[in-house]
Design a protein around this motif. Structure first.
Motif, PDB file in Angstrom:
ATOM      1  N   LEU A  22       0.801  -1.280   0.062  1.00 32.41           N
ATOM      2  CA  LEU A  22       0.065  -0.010  -0.024  1.00 32.41           C
ATOM      3  C   LEU A  22       0.960   1.259  -0.022  1.00 32.41           C
ATOM      4  O   LEU A  22       1.771   1.361   0.658  1.00 32.41           O
ATOM      5  CB  LEU A  22      -0.842   0.029   1.239  1.00 32.41           C
ATOM      6  CG  LEU A  22      -1.915   1.109   1.394  1.00 32.41           C
ATOM      7  CD1 LEU A  22      -2.853   1.081   0.274  1.00 32.41           C
ATOM      8  CD2 LEU A  22      -2.615   1.031   2.688  1.00 32.41           C
ATOM      9  N   LEU A  23       0.701   2.404  -0.990  1.00 32.41           N
ATOM     10  CA  LEU A  23       1.098   3.405  -1.035  1.00 32.41           C
ATOM     11  C   LEU A  23       0.266   4.326  -0.224  1.00 32.41           C
ATOM     12  O   LEU A  23      -1.054   4.597  -0.786  1.00 32.41           O
ATOM     13  CB  LEU A  23       1.387   4.054  -2.466  1.00 32.41           C
ATOM     14  CG  LEU A  23       2.504   3.202  -3.086  1.00 32.41           C
ATOM     15  CD1 LEU A  23       2.869   3.704  -4.392  1.00 32.41           C
ATOM     16  CD2 LEU A  23       3.971   3.214  -2.454  1.00 32.41           C
ATOM     17  N   TRP A  24       0.661   5.010   0.846  1.00 31.83           N
ATOM     18  CA  TRP A  24      -0.306   5.885   1.580  1.00 31.83           C
ATOM     19  C   TRP A  24      -0.317   7.168   0.816  1.00 31.83           C
ATOM     20  O   TRP A  24       0.509   7.919   0.128  1.00 31.83           O
ATOM     21  CB  TRP A  24       0.274   6.302   2.819  1.00 31.83           C
ATOM     22  CG  TRP A  24       0.283   5.062   3.836  1.00 31.83           C
ATOM     23  CD1 TRP A  24       1.014   3.631   3.690  1.00 31.83           C
ATOM     24  CD2 TRP A  24      -0.629   4.553   4.807  1.00 31.83           C
ATOM     25  NE1 TRP A  24       0.728   2.950   4.732  1.00 31.83           N
ATOM     26  CE2 TRP A  24      -0.410   3.573   5.267  1.00 31.83           C
ATOM     27  CE3 TRP A  24      -1.745   5.433   5.468  1.00 31.83           C
ATOM     28  CZ2 TRP A  24      -1.132   2.770   6.587  1.00 31.83           C
ATOM     29  CZ3 TRP A  24      -2.258   4.896   6.472  1.00 31.83           C
ATOM     30  CH2 TRP A  24      -2.051   3.767   6.791  1.00 31.83           C
ATOM     31  N   THR A  25      -1.527   7.364   0.696  1.00 29.87           N
ATOM     32  CA  THR A  25      -1.918   8.638  -0.301  1.00 29.87           C
ATOM     33  C   THR A  25      -2.199  10.009   0.858  1.00 29.87           C
ATOM     34  O   THR A  25      -3.011   9.776   1.559  1.00 29.87           O
ATOM     35  CB  THR A  25      -3.390   8.589  -1.160  1.00 29.87           C
ATOM     36  OG1 THR A  25      -3.128   7.386  -1.853  1.00 29.87           O
ATOM     37  CG2 THR A  25      -3.368   9.747  -2.072  1.00 29.87           C
ATOM     38  N   PRO A  26      -1.482  10.981   0.770  1.00 33.62           N
ATOM     39  CA  PRO A  26      -1.431  12.099   1.592  1.00 33.62           C
ATOM     40  C   PRO A  26      -2.913  12.776   1.414  1.00 33.62           C
ATOM     41  O   PRO A  26      -3.586  12.773   0.366  1.00 33.62           O
ATOM     42  CB  PRO A  26      -0.564  13.145   0.682  1.00 33.62           C
ATOM     43  CG  PRO A  26       0.329  12.335   0.003  1.00 33.62           C
ATOM     44  CD  PRO A  26      -0.311  11.082  -0.326  1.00 33.62           C
ATOM     45  N   GLY A  27      -3.397  13.090   2.406  1.00 35.50           N
ATOM     46  CA  GLY A  27      -5.001  13.641   2.508  1.00 35.50           C
ATOM     47  C   GLY A  27      -5.987  12.486   2.761  1.00 35.50           C
ATOM     48  O   GLY A  27      -7.066  13.038   2.916  1.00 35.50           O
ATOM     49  N   VAL A  28      -5.635  11.308   2.583  1.00 32.98           N
ATOM     50  CA  VAL A  28      -6.725  10.095   2.668  1.00 32.98           C
ATOM     51  C   VAL A  28      -6.855   9.917   4.191  1.00 32.98           C
ATOM     52  O   VAL A  28      -5.636   9.471   4.724  1.00 32.98           O
ATOM     53  CB  VAL A  28      -6.439   9.015   1.834  1.00 32.98           C
ATOM     54  CG1 VAL A  28      -7.529   7.866   2.111  1.00 32.98           C
ATOM     55  CG2 VAL A  28      -6.457   9.464   0.369  1.00 32.98           C
ATOM     56  N   ASP A  29      -7.722   9.994   4.528  1.00 35.74           N
ATOM     57  CA  ASP A  29      -8.233   9.535   6.144  1.00 35.74           C
ATOM     58  C   ASP A  29      -8.352   8.125   6.386  1.00 35.74           C
ATOM     59  O   ASP A  29      -9.656   7.596   6.686  1.00 35.74           O
ATOM     60  CB  ASP A  29      -9.325  10.491   6.721  1.00 35.74           C
ATOM     61  CG  ASP A  29      -9.338  10.413   8.175  1.00 35.74           C
ATOM     62  OD1 ASP A  29      -8.683   9.849   8.733  1.00 35.74           O
ATOM     63  OD2 ASP A  29     -10.657  10.816   8.659  1.00 35.74           O
ATOM     64  N   TYR A  30      -7.284   7.414   6.453  1.00 35.06           N
ATOM     65  CA  TYR A  30      -7.403   6.048   6.567  1.00 35.06           C
ATOM     66  C   TYR A  30      -7.974   5.442   7.935  1.00 35.06           C
ATOM     67  O   TYR A  30      -8.678   4.457   8.138  1.00 35.06           O
ATOM     68  CB  TYR A  30      -6.199   5.255   6.208  1.00 35.06           C
ATOM     69  CG  TYR A  30      -5.572   5.324   4.880  1.00 35.06           C
ATOM     70  CD1 TYR A  30      -5.973   4.561   4.058  1.00 35.06           C
ATOM     71  CD2 TYR A  30      -4.678   6.487   4.719  1.00 35.06           C
ATOM     72  CE1 TYR A  30      -5.488   4.604   2.624  1.00 35.06           C
ATOM     73  CE2 TYR A  30      -4.341   6.457   3.315  1.00 35.06           C
ATOM     74  CZ  TYR A  30      -4.595   5.781   2.472  1.00 35.06           C
ATOM     75  OH  TYR A  30      -4.140   5.776   1.320  1.00 35.06           O
ATOM     76  N   ILE A  31      -7.635   6.397   8.976  1.00 40.04           N
ATOM     77  CA  ILE A  31      -7.849   6.231  10.384  1.00 40.04           C
ATOM     78  C   ILE A  31      -9.459   6.193  10.483  1.00 40.04           C
ATOM     79  O   ILE A  31     -10.061   5.178  11.032  1.00 40.04           O
ATOM     80  CB  ILE A  31      -7.252   6.937  11.194  1.00 40.04           C
ATOM     81  CG1 ILE A  31      -5.824   7.245  11.088  1.00 40.04           C
ATOM     82  CG2 ILE A  31      -7.918   6.909  12.719  1.00 40.04           C
ATOM     83  CD1 ILE A  31      -5.308   5.572  11.402  1.00 40.04           C
ATOM     84  N   ALA A  32     -10.222   7.066   9.813  1.00 40.81           N
ATOM     85  CA  ALA A  32     -11.848   7.195  10.135  1.00 40.81           C
ATOM     86  C   ALA A  32     -12.371   6.099   9.368  1.00 40.81           C
ATOM     87  O   ALA A  32     -13.206   5.586   9.912  1.00 40.81           O
ATOM     88  CB  ALA A  32     -12.304   8.443   9.497  1.00 40.81           C
ATOM     89  N   GLY A  33     -11.989   5.489   8.157  1.00 38.05           N
ATOM     90  CA  GLY A  33     -12.358   4.332   7.657  1.00 38.05           C
ATOM     91  C   GLY A  33     -12.275   3.186   8.324  1.00 38.05           C
ATOM     92  O   GLY A  33     -13.099   2.339   8.579  1.00 38.05           O
ATOM     93  N   TRP A  34     -10.976   3.107   9.084  1.00 36.66           N
ATOM     94  CA  TRP A  34     -10.720   1.838   9.770  1.00 36.66           C
ATOM     95  C   TRP A  34     -11.556   1.835  11.049  1.00 36.66           C
ATOM     96  O   TRP A  34     -11.959   0.370  11.364  1.00 36.66           O
ATOM     97  CB  TRP A  34      -9.205   1.860  10.245  1.00 36.66           C
ATOM     98  CG  TRP A  34      -8.817   0.672  10.942  1.00 36.66           C
ATOM     99  CD1 TRP A  34      -8.807  -0.616  10.558  1.00 36.66           C
ATOM    100  CD2 TRP A  34      -8.875   0.575  12.458  1.00 36.66           C
ATOM    101  NE1 TRP A  34      -8.464  -1.261  11.564  1.00 36.66           N
ATOM    102  CE2 TRP A  34      -8.478  -0.828  12.830  1.00 36.66           C
ATOM    103  CE3 TRP A  34      -9.048   1.623  13.617  1.00 36.66           C
ATOM    104  CZ2 TRP A  34      -8.484  -1.063  13.993  1.00 36.66           C
ATOM    105  CZ3 TRP A  34      -8.808   1.282  14.587  1.00 36.66           C
ATOM    106  CH2 TRP A  34      -8.334   0.041  15.042  1.00 36.66           C
ATOM    107  N   ARG A  35     -11.609   3.086  11.750  1.00 37.53           N
ATOM    108  CA  ARG A  35     -12.682   3.183  12.887  1.00 37.53           C
ATOM    109  C   ARG A  35     -13.913   2.586  12.505  1.00 37.53           C
ATOM    110  O   ARG A  35     -14.543   1.960  13.630  1.00 37.53           O
ATOM    111  CB  ARG A  35     -12.637   4.353  13.519  1.00 37.53           C
ATOM    112  CG  ARG A  35     -11.312   4.853  14.200  1.00 37.53           C
ATOM    113  CD  ARG A  35     -11.321   6.067  14.689  1.00 37.53           C
ATOM    114  NE  ARG A  35      -9.866   6.508  15.681  1.00 37.53           N
ATOM    115  CZ  ARG A  35      -9.649   7.762  15.708  1.00 37.53           C
ATOM    116  NH1 ARG A  35     -10.214   8.686  15.203  1.00 37.53           N
ATOM    117  NH2 ARG A  35      -8.298   7.793  16.324  1.00 37.53           N
TER     118      ARG A  35
END
Length: 92
Positions: A22-35
């Protein structure tokens, strides 16, 4: 599901899909989706336990996709999948 033996399911972000690739995309809120996925996975795991399934054989796991959307996957042994199918078929 934290505490009472439930924290082994994973409280970290190690469940994010394709973490190695996975390449982390700046500005994507991965934490909110995971929560969001974590809440749903916890609820599903409580339902699985309530139906008599052991989480060591079948459990829901929180993750995210490449866009940061929450994803819930069922993972387990074939025997757990058969037992879950039997439970679902008996209610259909």
């Amino acid at each position: 599901m934290t505490g009472a033996g439930g924290d082994w399911i994973g409280d970290g972000l190690d469940g994010i899909d394709g973490m190695d690739a996975l390449l982390w995309t700046p500005g994507v809120d991965y934490i909110a989706g995971w929560r969001e996925a974590r809440e749903a996975a916890d609820r599903l795991n409580r339902a699985l336990l309530g139906a008599g399934l052991e989480l060591s054989t079948m459990r829901a796991v929180a993750s995210t996709d490449e866009r940061g959307r929450g994803v819930v996957r069922l993972t387990g042994w074939p025997g757990g999948a058969h037992r879950l199918a039997e439970l679902l078929e008996s209610t259909a």
